[in-house]
Scaffold this motif. Structure first.
Motif, PDB file in Angstrom:
ATOM      1  N   GLY A 358       0.837  -1.193   0.000  1.00  0.00           N
ATOM      2  CA  GLY A 358       0.000   0.000   0.000  1.00  0.00           C
ATOM      3  C   GLY A 358       0.871   1.241   0.000  1.00  0.00           C
ATOM      4  N   PRO A 359       0.254   2.414  -0.040  1.00  0.00           N
ATOM      5  CA  PRO A 359       1.040   3.658  -0.087  1.00  0.00           C
ATOM      6  C   PRO A 359       1.800   3.910   1.209  1.00  0.00           C
ATOM      7  N   LEU A 360       2.972   4.457   1.075  1.00  0.00           N
ATOM      8  CA  LEU A 360       3.785   4.913   2.202  1.00  0.00           C
ATOM      9  C   LEU A 360       4.131   6.369   1.936  1.00  0.00           C
ATOM     10  N   ARG A 361       3.640   7.254   2.773  1.00  0.00           N
ATOM     11  CA  ARG A 361       3.927   8.673   2.592  1.00  0.00           C
ATOM     12  C   ARG A 361       5.342   8.986   3.074  1.00  0.00           C
ATOM     13  N   LEU A 362       6.024   9.852   2.372  1.00  0.00           N
ATOM     14  CA  LEU A 362       7.343  10.340   2.790  1.00  0.00           C
ATOM     15  C   LEU A 362       7.234  11.830   3.072  1.00  0.00           C
ATOM     16  N   ASP A 363       7.668  12.261   4.228  1.00  0.00           N
ATOM     17  CA  ASP A 363       7.593  13.700   4.525  1.00  0.00           C
ATOM     18  C   ASP A 363       8.407  14.521   3.524  1.00  0.00           C
ATOM     19  N   ALA A 364       9.472  13.932   2.988  1.00  0.00           N
ATOM     20  CA  ALA A 364      10.288  14.643   2.003  1.00  0.00           C
ATOM     21  C   ALA A 364       9.511  14.893   0.715  1.00  0.00           C
ATOM     22  N   LEU A 365       8.759  13.898   0.266  1.00  0.00           N
ATOM     23  CA  LEU A 365       7.958  14.076  -0.947  1.00  0.00           C
ATOM     24  C   LEU A 365       6.823  15.063  -0.713  1.00  0.00           C
ATOM     25  N   GLU A 366       6.251  15.055   0.484  1.00  0.00           N
ATOM     26  CA  GLU A 366       5.191  16.017   0.805  1.00  0.00           C
ATOM     27  C   GLU A 366       5.730  17.446   0.762  1.00  0.00           C
ATOM     28  N   THR A 367       6.970  17.620   1.194  1.00  0.00           N
ATOM     29  CA  THR A 367       7.592  18.940   1.120  1.00  0.00           C
ATOM     30  C   THR A 367       7.801  19.364  -0.327  1.00  0.00           C
ATOM     31  N   LEU A 368       8.237  18.428  -1.172  1.00  0.00           N
ATOM     32  CA  LEU A 368       8.391  18.734  -2.595  1.00  0.00           C
ATOM     33  C   LEU A 368       7.061  19.110  -3.225  1.00  0.00           C
ATOM     34  N   GLU A 369       6.000  18.392  -2.854  1.00  0.00           N
ATOM     35  CA  GLU A 369       4.676  18.694  -3.398  1.00  0.00           C
ATOM     36  C   GLU A 369       4.220  20.085  -2.967  1.00  0.00           C
ATOM     37  N   ALA A 370       4.501  20.442  -1.723  1.00  0.00           N
ATOM     38  CA  ALA A 370       4.134  21.778  -1.240  1.00  0.00           C
ATOM     39  C   ALA A 370       4.872  22.856  -2.034  1.00  0.00           C
ATOM     40  N   LEU A 371       6.139  22.625  -2.327  1.00  0.00           N
ATOM     41  CA  LEU A 371       6.910  23.588  -3.118  1.00  0.00           C
ATOM     42  C   LEU A 371       6.365  23.693  -4.540  1.00  0.00           C
ATOM     43  N   GLU A 372       5.973  22.561  -5.110  1.00  0.00           N
ATOM     44  CA  GLU A 372       5.457  22.565  -6.475  1.00  0.00           C
ATOM     45  C   GLU A 372       4.172  23.369  -6.598  1.00  0.00           C
ATOM     46  N   ARG A 373       3.347  23.374  -5.559  1.00  0.00           N
ATOM     47  CA  ARG A 373       2.086  24.135  -5.628  1.00  0.00           C
ATOM     48  C   ARG A 373       2.235  25.535  -5.046  1.00  0.00           C
ATOM     49  N   GLY A 374       3.486  25.921  -4.745  1.00  0.00           N
ATOM     50  CA  GLY A 374       3.731  27.289  -4.296  1.00  0.00           C
ATOM     51  C   GLY A 374       3.502  27.539  -2.825  1.00  0.00           C
ATOM     52  N   ALA A 375       3.340  26.476  -2.028  1.00  0.00           N
ATOM     53  CA  ALA A 375       3.121  26.638  -0.583  1.00  0.00           C
ATOM     54  C   ALA A 375       4.477  26.736   0.114  1.00  0.00           C
ATOM     55  N   HIS A 376       5.182  27.836  -0.145  1.00  0.00           N
ATOM     56  CA  HIS A 376       6.549  27.952   0.341  1.00  0.00           C
ATOM     57  C   HIS A 376       6.625  27.998   1.860  1.00  0.00           C
ATOM     58  N   ARG A 377       5.691  28.696   2.484  1.00  0.00           N
ATOM     59  CA  ARG A 377       5.744  28.813   3.941  1.00  0.00           C
ATOM     60  C   ARG A 377       5.523  27.453   4.598  1.00  0.00           C
ATOM     61  N   LEU A 378       4.558  26.701   4.093  1.00  0.00           N
ATOM     62  CA  LEU A 378       4.283  25.375   4.646  1.00  0.00           C
ATOM     63  C   LEU A 378       5.482  24.453   4.439  1.00  0.00           C
ATOM     64  N   ALA A 379       6.084  24.510   3.247  1.00  0.00           N
ATOM     65  CA  ALA A 379       7.240  23.658   2.961  1.00  0.00           C
ATOM     66  C   ALA A 379       8.409  23.989   3.891  1.00  0.00           C
ATOM     67  N   LEU A 380       8.664  25.281   4.093  1.00  0.00           N
ATOM     68  CA  LEU A 380       9.775  25.673   4.948  1.00  0.00           C
ATOM     69  C   LEU A 380       9.500  25.291   6.400  1.00  0.00           C
ATOM     70  N   ALA A 381       8.231  25.403   6.811  1.00  0.00           N
ATOM     71  CA  ALA A 381       7.872  25.015   8.173  1.00  0.00           C
ATOM     72  C   ALA A 381       8.050  23.521   8.391  1.00  0.00           C
ATOM     73  N   ALA A 382       7.781  22.732   7.346  1.00  0.00           N
ATOM     74  CA  ALA A 382       7.880  21.275   7.462  1.00  0.00           C
ATOM     75  C   ALA A 382       9.318  20.777   7.368  1.00  0.00           C
ATOM     76  N   TYR A 383      10.186  21.579   6.742  1.00  0.00           N
ATOM     77  CA  TYR A 383      11.575  21.146   6.533  1.00  0.00           C
ATOM     78  C   TYR A 383      12.343  21.241   7.847  1.00  0.00           C
ATOM     79  N   GLU A 384      12.842  20.111   8.330  1.00  0.00           N
ATOM     80  CA  GLU A 384      13.580  20.079   9.592  1.00  0.00           C
ATOM     81  C   GLU A 384      15.032  19.662   9.391  1.00  0.00           C
ATOM     82  N   GLY A 385      15.490  19.611   8.138  1.00  0.00           N
ATOM     83  CA  GLY A 385      16.865  19.248   7.857  1.00  0.00           C
ATOM     84  C   GLY A 385      16.948  18.250   6.716  1.00  0.00           C
ATOM     85  N   PRO A 386      18.165  17.919   6.264  1.00  0.00           N
ATOM     86  CA  PRO A 386      18.335  17.010   5.132  1.00  0.00           C
ATOM     87  C   PRO A 386      17.770  15.623   5.402  1.00  0.00           C
ATOM     88  N   VAL A 387      17.427  14.925   4.338  1.00  0.00           N
ATOM     89  CA  VAL A 387      16.899  13.557   4.421  1.00  0.00           C
ATOM     90  C   VAL A 387      18.010  12.614   4.881  1.00  0.00           C
TER      91      VAL A 387
END
Length: 465
Positions: A358-387
């Motif tokens: 089944g699907p496994l969500r990755l927080d890193a991919l969710e951050t990329l998706e946020a950046l792709e849709r222009g949600a820069h503030r949400l992406a930066l808030a979610a980013y806690e350091g390198p993968v």
């Protein structure tokens, strides 16, 4: 010797202590020699009776160029971003415990109670209304960043950074705007892994940093962590009940049961692999967090991104790199398959080809998706350091580089200036191009320009050595 966690010793004069701290703070922020000369610093700390934990925090703030005159609260999350973080955070499920054990007493005493996440963002504040309004005017509001990187010394930021309970009185705060306040904070842990997931803070006048407050908040923390553990056990029992129900109906294999309500649907959401700023990784599922071994996390990263699965050779290359025989992979796959079954995280590892059930969500991919849709503030808030920063698996390195490069490019090209400043300060401290872009974007009269110029000069001096 002063208690390192307590701001006041029993019987100590609050007035005298405040005056001593205020003089010490003024000297520290004005005297560069205290940062450069350990001997002078030691004498200064002894004269001021300054706790080592506070002095160390002040030094970190100076070295990170935190401005003691800047009003806290910049880069506040939008209502939508705040709502999303509140919805996802595990402490949301146990807020009634905090309300029952701490909020009533704090409100009667004229304090406010705040709960933040592991990154220092304040997600909830409650308590005395008059004091809440006053705190908000000082920058202590929901959605604001109170990590040490953002505001310097504060109880929430120090508790998260040091992973221990702490009190901060008056001018022990690095930021002058907070000198009229005192606070006590404790970190909250995920019970099974011990990972810090948040912080509980009581803020108010000097009474918020008296010795008897600390055990009260620590007792509340213990009850919160016990409730989190109980919730995880309940979720495990519900999953087991679902499996048994499926077997009784003749399906033979475990199956998910349609529950119909939004609350139950949320519990059935796909498990989430948390990689950003973590090593080891964590899997979040059913209200619980489980630590994932490095190699297992690397395999999961590779398979989570392979919609149609990977054969043994491709998976071995994604995890180990070129030239590694498939027989090195197979024992790890067997162990991971067994571990997934034991931990009941809601997915299985299937073969021919290797794939997840089944699907496994990755927080890193969710951050990329946020950046792709222009949600820069949400992406930066979610980013806690390198993968998985120390992993050398090709699949992980590729994801790590993609996230970091995309975040950097998005901040440079499209982010608002306050987000670019936050990114530069937290994640691009040595990146001259980012600081140059920030200098270009800042208004001519912005007080931040001095700090940016100073940072660029420091980078240039470092490169010249």
């Amino acid at each position: 010797m002063r208690n390192t966690r307590q701001a006041l010793q029993r019987g100590e004069s609050v007035r005298e202590r405040r005056l001593l701290l205020a003089r010490a703070h003024e000297r520290f922020v004005a005297d560069d020699a205290l940062v450069a000369d350990p001997e002078s610093r030691e004498t200064f700390a002894a004269q001021a009776e300054l706790r080592p934990v506070v002095l160390d925090s002040w030094l970190r703030a100076r070295r990170r160029a935190v401005d003691p005159n800047r009003t806290p609260g910049e880069g506040q999350l939008s209502p939508a971003e705040l709502e999303e973080l509140q919805r996802l955070h595990p402490i949301a499920r146990v807020l009634p415990v905090i309300n029952r054990l701490l909020l009533d007493e704090a409100t009667q005493a004229g304090f406010v109670v705040a709960v933040g996440d592991a990154a220092g963002r304040i997600l909830w504040i409650d308590g005395d209304r008059r004091l809440r309004a006053k705190a908000e005017s000082m920058g202590f509001a929901v959605g604001t960043d109170w990590s040490e990187d953002a505001v310097g010394t504060s109880a929430p930021g120090a508790a998260l950074l040091l992973d221990e309970s702490i009190q901060v009185l008056g001018a022990e705060h690095y930021n002058r705007a907070v000198h009229q306040w005192s606070c006590t904070a404790v970190p909250v842990h995920e019970p099974e892994t011990g990972a810090v997931i948040g912080v509980i803070d009581v803020t108010g006048d000097d009474g918020a940093a008296t010795p008897h407050i600390l055990p009260l908040i620590e007792a509340t923390r213990a009850a919160v962590e016990a409730e989190l553990k109980l919730n995880a056990m309940r979720a495990a029992l519900e999953r087991e009940h679902g499996r048994e129900h499926g077997r009784e109906r003749g399906h033979g294999a475990p199956r998910r049961i349609t529950m119909g309500s939004a609350d139950r649907a949320a519990r059935q959401a796909a498990p989430r692999l948390m990689l950003l700023g973590r090593d080891p990784a964590l899997i979040e599922h059913g209200g619980r967090f489980v630590t994932v071994a490095r190699r297992h996390a690397e395999i999961l990263v590779a398979l989570a991104q392979a919609q149609h699965g990977l054969n043994a050779a491709a998976l071995a290359e994604a995890v180990y790199g070129e030239g590694v025989a498939e027989h090195s992979l197979r024992p790890e796959v067997v162990r991971l398959r067994k571990w997934l079954a034991q931990q009941r995280v809601g997915i299985e590892l299937l073969s021919r080809p290797y794939r997840l059930s089944g699907p496994l969500r990755l927080d890193a991919l969710e951050t990329l998706e946020a950046l792709e849709r222009g949600a820069h503030r949400l992406a930066l808030a979610a980013y806690e350091g390198p993968v998985l920063h120390s992993s050398e698996a090709p699949a992980v390195e590729q994801l790590r580089n993609e996230v970091d490069a995309t975040l950097r490019e998005s901040m440079l090209q499209a982010a608002a200036v306050e987000l670019l400043f936050e990114y530069a300060h937290n994640w691009a401290f040595e990146d001259a191009q980012v600081w140059e872009a920030l200098l270009h974007e800042l208004p001519p009269l912005s007080p931040k320009r001095t700090r940016v110029v100073a940072r660029l000069e420091a980078i240039a001096a470092s490169n010249d050595r």
